[in-house]
Design a protein around this motif. Structure first.
Motif, PDB file in Angstrom:
ATOM      1  N   LYS A 118      58.802-118.220 -52.883  1.00 55.15           N
ATOM      2  CA  LYS A 118      60.425-118.155 -52.668  1.00 55.15           C
ATOM      3  C   LYS A 118      60.916-117.047 -53.325  1.00 55.15           C
ATOM      4  CE  LYS A 118      60.699-123.018 -51.549  1.00 55.15           C
ATOM      5  NZ  LYS A 118      61.334-124.134 -51.893  1.00 55.15           N
ATOM      6  N   GLY A 119      62.168-116.441 -52.862  1.00 54.56           N
ATOM      7  CA  GLY A 119      62.707-115.137 -53.649  1.00 54.56           C
ATOM      8  C   GLY A 119      62.209-113.944 -52.916  1.00 54.56           C
ATOM      9  N   SER A 120      62.570-112.903 -53.927  1.00 53.37           N
ATOM     10  CA  SER A 120      62.421-111.595 -53.378  1.00 53.37           C
ATOM     11  C   SER A 120      60.882-111.153 -53.920  1.00 53.37           C
ATOM     12  CB  SER A 120      63.320-110.583 -54.300  1.00 53.37           C
ATOM     13  OG  SER A 120      62.962-109.266 -53.887  1.00 53.37           O
ATOM     14  N   TYR A 121      60.266-110.947 -52.674  1.00 57.55           N
ATOM     15  CA  TYR A 121      58.829-110.225 -52.782  1.00 57.55           C
ATOM     16  C   TYR A 121      58.789-109.004 -52.408  1.00 57.55           C
ATOM     17  CZ  TYR A 121      56.273-114.602 -54.146  1.00 57.55           C
ATOM     18  OH  TYR A 121      55.668-115.657 -54.878  1.00 57.55           O
ATOM     19  N   VAL A 122      58.542-108.149 -53.262  1.00 55.78           N
ATOM     20  CA  VAL A 122      58.518-106.561 -52.781  1.00 55.78           C
ATOM     21  C   VAL A 122      57.326-106.227 -52.155  1.00 55.78           C
ATOM     22  CG1 VAL A 122      57.557-105.946 -55.211  1.00 55.78           C
ATOM     23  CG2 VAL A 122      58.918-104.307 -53.843  1.00 55.78           C
ATOM     24  N   ALA A 123      57.350-105.566 -50.942  1.00 55.81           N
ATOM     25  CA  ALA A 123      56.427-104.998 -50.306  1.00 55.81           C
ATOM     26  C   ALA A 123      56.039-103.578 -50.847  1.00 55.81           C
ATOM     27  CB  ALA A 123      56.536-104.995 -48.743  1.00 55.81           C
ATOM     28  N   LEU A 124      55.275-103.853 -51.884  1.00 57.39           N
ATOM     29  CA  LEU A 124      55.109-102.641 -53.034  1.00 57.39           C
ATOM     30  C   LEU A 124      54.204-101.426 -52.314  1.00 57.39           C
ATOM     31  CD1 LEU A 124      55.714-102.052 -55.698  1.00 57.39           C
ATOM     32  CD2 LEU A 124      53.410-102.508 -56.130  1.00 57.39           C
ATOM     33  N   LEU A 146      49.855-123.741 -36.252  1.00 60.76           N
ATOM     34  CA  LEU A 146      49.107-123.195 -37.417  1.00 60.76           C
ATOM     35  C   LEU A 146      49.742-123.974 -38.601  1.00 60.76           C
ATOM     36  CD1 LEU A 146      48.968-119.322 -36.273  1.00 60.76           C
ATOM     37  CD2 LEU A 146      46.781-121.163 -36.754  1.00 60.76           C
ATOM     38  N   SER A 147      50.997-124.121 -38.817  1.00 62.35           N
ATOM     39  CA  SER A 147      51.504-124.907 -39.998  1.00 62.35           C
ATOM     40  C   SER A 147      51.010-126.026 -40.088  1.00 62.35           C
ATOM     41  CB  SER A 147      53.048-124.913 -39.761  1.00 62.35           C
ATOM     42  OG  SER A 147      53.341-126.079 -38.993  1.00 62.35           O
ATOM     43  N   ARG A 148      50.205-126.689 -39.437  1.00 65.56           N
ATOM     44  CA  ARG A 148      49.842-128.019 -39.849  1.00 65.56           C
ATOM     45  C   ARG A 148      48.369-127.960 -40.256  1.00 65.56           C
ATOM     46  NH1 ARG A 148      52.302-129.332 -34.580  1.00 65.56           N
ATOM     47  NH2 ARG A 148      50.529-128.494 -33.338  1.00 65.56           N
ATOM     48  N   HIS A 149      47.846-126.512 -40.699  1.00 66.34           N
ATOM     49  CA  HIS A 149      46.622-126.308 -41.425  1.00 66.34           C
ATOM     50  C   HIS A 149      46.964-126.375 -42.666  1.00 66.34           C
ATOM     51  CE1 HIS A 149      43.129-124.471 -43.033  1.00 66.34           C
ATOM     52  NE2 HIS A 149      42.500-124.358 -41.980  1.00 66.34           N
ATOM     53  N   GLN A 165      64.138-121.739 -34.286  1.00 67.06           N
ATOM     54  CA  GLN A 165      63.148-122.511 -33.499  1.00 67.06           C
ATOM     55  C   GLN A 165      61.961-122.767 -34.173  1.00 67.06           C
ATOM     56  OE1 GLN A 165      61.886-119.417 -30.447  1.00 67.06           O
ATOM     57  NE2 GLN A 165      64.027-119.268 -29.467  1.00 67.06           N
ATOM     58  N   MET A 166      61.555-122.081 -35.303  1.00 70.57           N
ATOM     59  CA  MET A 166      60.382-122.196 -35.891  1.00 70.57           C
ATOM     60  C   MET A 166      60.698-123.463 -36.877  1.00 70.57           C
ATOM     61  SD  MET A 166      58.525-118.673 -36.889  1.00 70.57           S
ATOM     62  CE  MET A 166      60.007-117.971 -37.570  1.00 70.57           C
ATOM     63  N   GLN A 167      61.957-123.402 -37.408  1.00 72.50           N
ATOM     64  CA  GLN A 167      62.278-124.544 -38.371  1.00 72.50           C
ATOM     65  C   GLN A 167      62.447-125.690 -37.780  1.00 72.50           C
ATOM     66  OE1 GLN A 167      66.195-122.479 -39.222  1.00 72.50           O
ATOM     67  NE2 GLN A 167      65.564-122.244 -41.439  1.00 72.50           N
ATOM     68  N   ALA A 168      62.851-125.765 -36.434  1.00 76.53           N
ATOM     69  CA  ALA A 168      62.984-127.190 -35.858  1.00 76.53           C
ATOM     70  C   ALA A 168      61.310-127.866 -35.505  1.00 76.53           C
ATOM     71  CB  ALA A 168      63.344-126.989 -34.306  1.00 76.53           C
ATOM     72  N   LEU A 169      60.346-126.902 -35.476  1.00 77.33           N
ATOM     73  CA  LEU A 169      58.949-127.260 -35.244  1.00 77.33           C
ATOM     74  C   LEU A 169      58.059-127.675 -36.287  1.00 77.33           C
ATOM     75  CD1 LEU A 169      58.470-124.991 -32.169  1.00 77.33           C
ATOM     76  CD2 LEU A 169      59.031-127.541 -32.147  1.00 77.33           C
ATOM     77  N   THR A 170      58.514-127.387 -37.582  1.00 71.63           N
ATOM     78  CA  THR A 170      57.678-127.261 -38.638  1.00 71.63           C
ATOM     79  C   THR A 170      58.495-128.229 -39.731  1.00 71.63           C
ATOM     80  OG1 THR A 170      58.816-125.226 -39.617  1.00 71.63           O
ATOM     81  CG2 THR A 170      56.879-125.115 -38.264  1.00 71.63           C
ATOM     82  N   ASP A 171      57.442-128.784 -40.724  1.00 69.69           N
ATOM     83  CA  ASP A 171      58.143-129.574 -41.741  1.00 69.69           C
ATOM     84  C   ASP A 171      58.740-128.779 -42.926  1.00 69.69           C
ATOM     85  OD1 ASP A 171      56.477-128.686 -43.769  1.00 69.69           O
ATOM     86  OD2 ASP A 171      54.804-130.325 -42.986  1.00 69.69           O
ATOM     87  N   GLU A 172      59.440-129.470 -43.572  1.00 63.51           N
ATOM     88  CA  GLU A 172      60.289-128.864 -44.625  1.00 63.51           C
ATOM     89  C   GLU A 172      59.450-127.981 -45.752  1.00 63.51           C
ATOM     90  OE1 GLU A 172      60.790-132.930 -47.658  1.00 63.51           O
ATOM     91  OE2 GLU A 172      62.472-132.188 -46.549  1.00 63.51           O
ATOM     92  N   ASN A 173      58.283-128.196 -46.020  1.00 66.99           N
ATOM     93  CA  ASN A 173      57.487-127.577 -46.842  1.00 66.99           C
ATOM     94  C   ASN A 173      57.163-126.216 -46.529  1.00 66.99           C
ATOM     95  OD1 ASN A 173      57.533-129.619 -48.952  1.00 66.99           O
ATOM     96  ND2 ASN A 173      56.161-130.642 -47.542  1.00 66.99           N
ATOM     97  N   PHE A 174      56.882-126.156 -45.075  1.00 67.43           N
ATOM     98  CA  PHE A 174      56.646-124.594 -44.714  1.00 67.43           C
ATOM     99  C   PHE A 174      57.681-123.620 -45.092  1.00 67.43           C
ATOM    100  CE2 PHE A 174      55.667-121.549 -41.239  1.00 67.43           C
ATOM    101  CZ  PHE A 174      54.325-121.550 -41.436  1.00 67.43           C
ATOM    102  N   VAL A 175      57.373-122.408 -45.897  1.00 67.85           N
ATOM    103  CA  VAL A 175      58.115-121.394 -46.055  1.00 67.85           C
ATOM    104  C   VAL A 175      58.279-120.311 -45.078  1.00 67.85           C
ATOM    105  CG1 VAL A 175      58.253-119.646 -47.900  1.00 67.85           C
ATOM    106  CG2 VAL A 175      57.148-121.881 -48.555  1.00 67.85           C
ATOM    107  N   PHE A 176      59.692-119.671 -44.991  1.00 72.05           N
ATOM    108  CA  PHE A 176      60.074-118.731 -43.990  1.00 72.05           C
ATOM    109  C   PHE A 176      60.515-117.786 -44.977  1.00 72.05           C
ATOM    110  CE2 PHE A 176      60.474-122.501 -41.719  1.00 72.05           C
ATOM    111  CZ  PHE A 176      59.899-122.404 -40.417  1.00 72.05           C
ATOM    112  N   LEU A 177      59.827-116.252 -44.635  1.00 66.64           N
ATOM    113  CA  LEU A 177      60.229-115.318 -45.596  1.00 66.64           C
ATOM    114  C   LEU A 177      60.507-114.118 -44.424  1.00 66.64           C
ATOM    115  CD1 LEU A 177      57.004-114.943 -48.054  1.00 66.64           C
ATOM    116  CD2 LEU A 177      59.266-116.080 -48.578  1.00 66.64           C
TER     117      LEU A 177
END
Length: 294
Positions: free
Chosen positions: A3-9, A151-154, A172-184
């Motif tokens: 979570k937060g800021s990940y730099v694509a270094l 795939l989020s179920r893996h 759309q993705m939020q509606a289909l995945t559970d709350e633990n799946f991370v969106f970046l």
């Protein structure tokens, strides 16, 4: 974790084309000091397409060593061959990365079923968490929301870097995945809105240049302060656009060179130095943000 800021270094290189490891260490120290939450090593911005396997793994190894567990390190580990992606993941799992960023196979344009099989095979082959990466502007193939949900179920697939720039796709993705799946977010220009719509963070190119601003923007959104998030993003919005006028990472490297953070803007062919007009434009923006050395 992711979570937060990940730099694509970026991957700094000497004029002779070899990786500049002292500069890499300076960049890592810069990001830690500036509050970057995590590092993505040797993704597209790190020139993964032109680093051979052994060099790719060594840059990740050195990054993990230099970070010294201060912040998480995610390693670019994608390939358009499933066997190659698994091999690369196995090699890098041994150096202690915290996660893998695995891109939708490029060029060969797999169907959605092929993407499910590809990422399932990768996730089955490692205990390191896998973050999917959908960037149809580069891969041509576009992973649909239903495929992400499947795939989020893996148990080992923990999130997605979405570079479509489409906020409706996020919903759309939020509606289909559970709350633990991370969106970046993988699209700097729309990352602020992505965060305000419930995204968990960014994997940012712009963070190479203004890491504190991107980290603060992410933290504001995670704290629920969307007004502050937008206030931080507004003055750097022009940077988001300008850095992508030429193929990434041409202009981020030029900017870091002018900022004095790397000694050479060298890139691996077929990437070449930016056109003069684009050099000047980036330099002017750096002056506006008081980032230009000298």
């Amino acid at each position: 974790m992711f979570k937060g800021s990940y730099v694509a270094l970026i991957t700094p290189m000497h004029d002779n084309g070899k990786v500049d490891y002292p500069a890499l260490e300076r960049l890592i120290e810069f990001h830690i000091d500036q509050g970057t939450h995590g590092i993505v090593a040797v993704g597209t911005t790190g020139e993964s397409p032109t680093l051979p396997f052994d060099e790719h793994v060594e840059v990740v190894r050195q990054t993990v060593k230099m970070v010294d567990k201060k912040i998480p390190v995610m390693a670019g580990a994608g390939a358009n061959s499933t066997a190659e992606a698994i091999f690369l993941s196995e090699q890098m799992a041994q150096v202690g990365v915290d996660g893998f960023l695995s891109v939708v196979p490029y060029y060969n344009k797999p169907k959605q079923a092929g993407m499910v099989a590809h990422f399932t095979a990768i996730a089955d082959a490692t205990d390191v968490p896998v973050v999917l990466y959908n960037v149809p502007g580069r891969t041509v193939a576009d992973m649909q929301a239903g495929t992400v949900a499947e795939l989020s179920r893996h148990k080992n697939i923990v999130g997605i870097k979405d570079a479509t720039g489409d906020i409706d796709r996020l919903k759309q993705m939020q509606a289909l995945t559970d709350e633990n799946f991370v969106f970046l977010s993988g699209d700097d220009a729309t990352s602020c809105e992505f965060l305000c719509q419930g995204g968990h963070g960014v994997i940012s190119v712009t963070a190479n240049i203004v890491p504190k601003a991107i980290a603060d923007m992410c933290q504001a959104a995670l704290d629920g302060d969307h007004l502050r998030c937008r206030e931080i993003d507004k003055p750097i919005n022009e940077l988001h656009t300008a850095l992508f006028v030429e193929p990434n990472p041409v202009l981020p490297k030029w900017a870091l060179y002018k900022m004095g953070l790397i000694e050479s803007p060298n890139l691996r062919l077929p990437m070449v130095l930016p056109e003069l007009a684009n050099q000047k434009h980036i330099e002017q923006l750096l002056k506006q943000h008081a980032l230009l050395k000298g």
